[in-house]
Write a protein that holds these residues in place. Sequence first.
Motif, PDB file in Angstrom:
ATOM      1  N   UNK A 178      63.720 -31.907  27.432  1.00 55.50           N
ATOM      2  CA  UNK A 178      64.749 -32.453  26.562  1.00 55.50           C
ATOM      3  C   UNK A 178      64.812 -31.552  25.337  1.00 55.50           C
ATOM      4  N   UNK A 179      65.980 -30.995  25.040  1.00 60.24           N
ATOM      5  CA  UNK A 179      66.121 -30.152  23.857  1.00 60.24           C
ATOM      6  C   UNK A 179      67.061 -30.846  22.876  1.00 60.24           C
ATOM      7  N   UNK A 180      66.592 -30.931  21.633  1.00 59.93           N
ATOM      8  CA  UNK A 180      67.357 -31.545  20.560  1.00 59.93           C
ATOM      9  C   UNK A 180      67.738 -30.471  19.544  1.00 59.93           C
ATOM     10  N   UNK A 181      69.018 -30.424  19.179  1.00 64.06           N
ATOM     11  CA  UNK A 181      69.516 -29.502  18.165  1.00 64.06           C
ATOM     12  C   UNK A 181      69.812 -30.281  16.895  1.00 64.06           C
ATOM     13  N   UNK A 182      69.224 -29.864  15.786  1.00 59.90           N
ATOM     14  CA  UNK A 182      69.564 -30.459  14.503  1.00 59.90           C
ATOM     15  C   UNK A 182      70.976 -30.015  14.142  1.00 59.90           C
ATOM     16  N   UNK A 183      71.855 -30.990  13.912  1.00 59.00           N
ATOM     17  CA  UNK A 183      73.237 -30.702  13.509  1.00 59.00           C
ATOM     18  C   UNK A 183      73.527 -31.258  12.122  1.00 59.00           C
ATOM     19  N   UNK A 184      72.478 -31.549  11.383  1.00 56.61           N
ATOM     20  CA  UNK A 184      72.620 -32.188  10.078  1.00 56.61           C
ATOM     21  C   UNK A 184      73.335 -31.304   9.057  1.00 56.61           C
ATOM     22  N   UNK A 185      74.154 -31.963   8.215  1.00 55.59           N
ATOM     23  CA  UNK A 185      74.796 -31.293   7.080  1.00 55.59           C
ATOM     24  C   UNK A 185      74.348 -32.028   5.819  1.00 55.59           C
ATOM     25  N   UNK A 186      73.666 -31.293   4.953  1.00 59.06           N
ATOM     26  CA  UNK A 186      73.201 -31.879   3.689  1.00 59.06           C
ATOM     27  C   UNK A 186      74.304 -31.752   2.646  1.00 59.06           C
ATOM     28  N   UNK A 187      74.366 -32.732   1.789  1.00 56.87           N
ATOM     29  CA  UNK A 187      75.346 -32.732   0.702  1.00 56.87           C
ATOM     30  C   UNK A 187      74.761 -32.020  -0.521  1.00 56.87           C
ATOM     31  N   UNK A 188      75.618 -31.666  -1.434  1.00 57.46           N
ATOM     32  CA  UNK A 188      75.184 -31.100  -2.704  1.00 57.46           C
ATOM     33  C   UNK A 188      74.730 -29.648  -2.634  1.00 57.46           C
ATOM     34  N   UNK A 189      75.142 -28.931  -1.594  1.00 60.37           N
ATOM     35  CA  UNK A 189      74.820 -27.513  -1.516  1.00 60.37           C
ATOM     36  C   UNK A 189      73.455 -27.189  -0.946  1.00 60.37           C
ATOM     37  N   UNK A 190      72.676 -28.206  -0.569  1.00 64.79           N
ATOM     38  CA  UNK A 190      71.378 -27.940   0.066  1.00 64.79           C
ATOM     39  C   UNK A 190      71.603 -27.314   1.427  1.00 64.79           C
ATOM     40  N   UNK A 191      70.791 -26.316   1.757  1.00 64.27           N
ATOM     41  CA  UNK A 191      70.869 -25.666   3.059  1.00 64.27           C
ATOM     42  C   UNK A 191      70.589 -26.671   4.166  1.00 64.27           C
ATOM     43  N   UNK A 192      71.322 -26.534   5.264  1.00 68.84           N
ATOM     44  CA  UNK A 192      71.085 -27.382   6.425  1.00 68.84           C
ATOM     45  C   UNK A 192      71.454 -26.615   7.684  1.00 68.84           C
ATOM     46  N   UNK A 193      70.991 -27.113   8.803  1.00 66.73           N
ATOM     47  CA  UNK A 193      71.199 -26.421  10.077  1.00 66.73           C
ATOM     48  C   UNK A 193      72.677 -26.216  10.402  1.00 66.73           C
ATOM     49  N   UNK A 194      73.514 -27.168  10.016  1.00 64.75           N
ATOM     50  CA  UNK A 194      74.939 -27.024  10.325  1.00 64.75           C
ATOM     51  C   UNK A 194      75.565 -25.823   9.616  1.00 64.75           C
ATOM     52  N   UNK A 195      74.922 -25.333   8.562  1.00 65.08           N
ATOM     53  CA  UNK A 195      75.426 -24.159   7.853  1.00 65.08           C
ATOM     54  C   UNK A 195      75.225 -22.860   8.639  1.00 65.08           C
ATOM     55  N   UNK A 196      74.442 -22.942   9.720  1.00 68.19           N
ATOM     56  CA  UNK A 196      74.073 -21.736  10.462  1.00 68.19           C
ATOM     57  C   UNK A 196      74.489 -21.788  11.925  1.00 68.19           C
ATOM     58  N   UNK A 197      75.610 -22.420  12.212  1.00 73.56           N
ATOM     59  CA  UNK A 197      76.156 -22.416  13.570  1.00 73.56           C
ATOM     60  C   UNK A 197      75.453 -23.323  14.551  1.00 73.56           C
ATOM     61  N   UNK A 198      74.827 -24.386  14.072  1.00 67.93           N
ATOM     62  CA  UNK A 198      74.089 -25.278  14.961  1.00 67.93           C
ATOM     63  C   UNK A 198      74.993 -25.958  15.995  1.00 67.93           C
ATOM     64  N   UNK A 199      76.189 -26.350  15.581  1.00 66.58           N
ATOM     65  CA  UNK A 199      77.104 -27.013  16.526  1.00 66.58           C
ATOM     66  C   UNK A 199      77.481 -26.066  17.665  1.00 66.58           C
ATOM     67  N   UNK A 200      77.798 -24.824  17.340  1.00 68.55           N
ATOM     68  CA  UNK A 200      78.152 -23.843  18.372  1.00 68.55           C
ATOM     69  C   UNK A 200      76.966 -23.575  19.294  1.00 68.55           C
ATOM     70  N   UNK A 201      75.767 -23.510  18.733  1.00 68.62           N
ATOM     71  CA  UNK A 201      74.562 -23.286  19.547  1.00 68.62           C
ATOM     72  C   UNK A 201      74.336 -24.455  20.497  1.00 68.62           C
ATOM     73  N   UNK A 202      74.495 -25.680  19.991  1.00 71.43           N
ATOM     74  CA  UNK A 202      74.358 -26.872  20.827  1.00 71.43           C
ATOM     75  C   UNK A 202      75.353 -26.822  21.987  1.00 71.43           C
ATOM     76  N   UNK A 203      76.618 -26.580  21.679  1.00 71.49           N
ATOM     77  CA  UNK A 203      77.655 -26.553  22.717  1.00 71.49           C
ATOM     78  C   UNK A 203      77.388 -25.453  23.731  1.00 71.49           C
ATOM     79  N   UNK A 204      76.964 -24.284  23.260  1.00 79.10           N
ATOM     80  CA  UNK A 204      76.650 -23.171  24.160  1.00 79.10           C
ATOM     81  C   UNK A 204      75.480 -23.536  25.074  1.00 79.10           C
ATOM     82  N   UNK A 205      74.442 -24.122  24.521  1.00 81.37           N
ATOM     83  CA  UNK A 205      73.282 -24.514  25.306  1.00 81.37           C
ATOM     84  C   UNK A 205      73.673 -25.527  26.370  1.00 81.37           C
ATOM     85  N   UNK A 206      74.443 -26.512  25.983  1.00 83.03           N
ATOM     86  CA  UNK A 206      74.878 -27.544  26.922  1.00 83.03           C
ATOM     87  C   UNK A 206      75.656 -26.921  28.089  1.00 83.03           C
ATOM     88  N   UNK A 207      76.552 -26.001  27.767  1.00 81.79           N
ATOM     89  CA  UNK A 207      77.353 -25.329  28.805  1.00 81.79           C
ATOM     90  C   UNK A 207      76.473 -24.473  29.711  1.00 81.79           C
TER      91      UNK A 207
END
Length: 113
Positions: free
Chosen positions: A12-41
Amino acid sequence: MNPPPPSYYQRHIFFCLNRREGGECSCSDFGAQAAFEHCKQRVKAAGLAGPCKVRVNKAGCLDRCAAGPVAVVYPEAVWYTYVDLADIDEIVDSHLKNGQVVERLRAPPHLGR
């Protein structure tokens, strides 16, 4: 003593897709959604998806932002960080398909939030 029943998914592989508010770095800032979709495909195309095989899931914050973007593979509990879709391909081909951990992509264990 009987062995435990097999898990519903082998891995089971889990991808963090979180987006933090207030300018804090988060995984969604680095293409996490695209990586998740690519992995799934890729998992589906390789015939690895489904019961007794592999499941690719979205996750909220996994609290490893400093290592981000991150994904974690269970049952081995291997934390990965990645840069591009070629890294995701390597995780699929090596770990999800063949059970071989991709050492170069392991997230450093000391990096948390």
